[in-house]
Design an enzyme around this catalytic site. Structure first.
Site, PDB file in Angstrom:
ATOM      1  N   GLU A 144      19.194 -29.854 -26.888  1.00 40.67           N
ATOM      2  CA  GLU A 144      19.354 -27.892 -27.123  1.00 40.67           C
ATOM      3  C   GLU A 144      21.053 -27.916 -27.788  1.00 40.67           C
ATOM      4  OE1 GLU A 144      18.349 -26.142 -23.608  1.00 40.67           O
ATOM      5  OE2 GLU A 144      18.053 -28.514 -22.749  1.00 40.67           O
ATOM      6  N   GLY A 157      12.664 -19.934 -19.500  1.00 40.64           N
ATOM      7  CA  GLY A 157      11.579 -20.126 -19.663  1.00 40.64           C
ATOM      8  C   GLY A 157      11.445 -18.694 -19.676  1.00 40.64           C
ATOM      9  N   ILE A 216       8.905 -22.479 -13.047  1.00 40.35           N
ATOM     10  CA  ILE A 216       8.834 -21.160 -12.127  1.00 40.35           C
ATOM     11  C   ILE A 216       7.402 -21.455 -12.117  1.00 40.35           C
ATOM     12  CG2 ILE A 216       8.688 -18.814 -11.793  1.00 40.35           C
ATOM     13  CD1 ILE A 216      10.705 -20.804 -11.574  1.00 40.35           C
ATOM     14  N   MET A 275      17.827 -23.270 -15.464  1.00 40.76           N
ATOM     15  CA  MET A 275      18.632 -23.839 -14.544  1.00 40.76           C
ATOM     16  C   MET A 275      19.942 -24.312 -14.798  1.00 40.76           C
ATOM     17  SD  MET A 275      15.468 -27.272 -14.618  1.00 40.76           S
ATOM     18  CE  MET A 275      14.115 -26.580 -13.969  1.00 40.76           C
ATOM     19  N   GLU A 276      20.750 -23.796 -15.455  1.00 43.66           N
ATOM     20  CA  GLU A 276      22.099 -24.253 -15.220  1.00 43.66           C
ATOM     21  C   GLU A 276      23.037 -22.520 -15.383  1.00 43.66           C
ATOM     22  OE1 GLU A 276      19.364 -27.501 -16.918  1.00 43.66           O
ATOM     23  OE2 GLU A 276      19.817 -25.385 -18.110  1.00 43.66           O
ATOM     24  N   ASP A 318       8.383 -21.342 -23.302  1.00 45.99           N
ATOM     25  CA  ASP A 318       7.552 -21.257 -22.467  1.00 45.99           C
ATOM     26  C   ASP A 318       7.193 -19.760 -21.607  1.00 45.99           C
ATOM     27  OD1 ASP A 318       8.308 -21.246 -19.127  1.00 45.99           O
ATOM     28  OD2 ASP A 318       9.336 -22.554 -20.482  1.00 45.99           O
TER      29      ASP A 318
END
Length: 227
Positions: free
Chosen positions: A12, A78, A152, A171-172, A195
């Protein structure tokens, strides 16, 4: 201006780190910080590791050790809103945790008025100009991002939509925004979608992460060039 740029994983952020000129590397807390120039602007970039605590550690070190003036996050997420397809990009306008009780933020430090951390208005404005003036292969949307430490499932997706109605989840981002909030550092997140409800799960994430992360980095680079 000195911009701190965080990516959770190598995929990333490394394509951006590779473009930094006059690069120097320093290590703190088992993390490597790459400082130098991008488009003649001072930048410090790193991959922090996945999850909220790792991201918070990296952000505070950027502020304390490198005197950064702005923080930007690049990476993947996501998709929650059905309008998003794999590869699309979300620019944060506000950010929240989906796995932290509201009272923890409003009744205790940092005593917020509500659960949402706001992205910097100026950075959002400049990013909108970038989107207007550029031709991206992906769709770019502005809106809410929520953060929590889990992939999720379908049932979790419904709960998050009902409570937060975000564009995407990661998540961050909220933890980075949290650290920036208490340090009064302007902040923005750029996240591209790996996703969705139609293409979900860890397999979709792993299959799409490398290619999709490039979309986020492309927006990041044009934003830095525009500032």
């Amino acid at each position: 201006m000195r911009i701190g740029i965080i990516g959770p994983s190598e995929n990333e952020i490394v394509p951006f780190i590779d473009k930094i000129h006059s690069k120097k590397v320093k290590a703190y807390a088992m993390l490597k910080f790459y400082s130098g120039k991008y488009d003649n602007k001072d930048v410090v970039a790193l991959y922090c590791g996945v999850c909220k605590v790792n991201a918070a550690i990296a952000t505070q070190i950027l502020i304390d050790k490198f005197n950064i003036t702005h923080v930007m996050v690049t990476g993947v997420a996501g998709g929650i809103d059905s309008v998003l397809k794999v590869g699309d990009t979300v620019i944060s306008t506000e950010i929240a945790y989906h796995d932290v009780e509201a009272g923890i933020l409003t009744e205790y430090h940092p005593w917020m008025d509500n659960i949402y951390f706001k992205a910097d208005n100026t950075l959002v404005y400049v990013c909108k100009k970038v989107v207007e003036e550029s031709e991206f292969k992906q769709k770019v949307l502005f809106g809410r991002i929520v953060t929590g430490e889990a992939f999720i499932s379908d049932s979790g997706r419904e709960d998050i939509i009902k409570k937060y109605n975000p564009l995407c989840v990661d998540m961050e981002t909220a933890s980075i925004a949290h650290v920036c909030y208490v340090n009064k550092i302007p902040f923005l997140a750029i996240r591209s979608i790996t996703d969705t409800a139609d293409e979900s799960g860890t397999e979709a994430f792993e299959n799409n992460c490398v290619s999709v992360a490039k979309n986020s980095i492309e927006v990041l680079e044009k934003l830095i060039e525009k500032i």
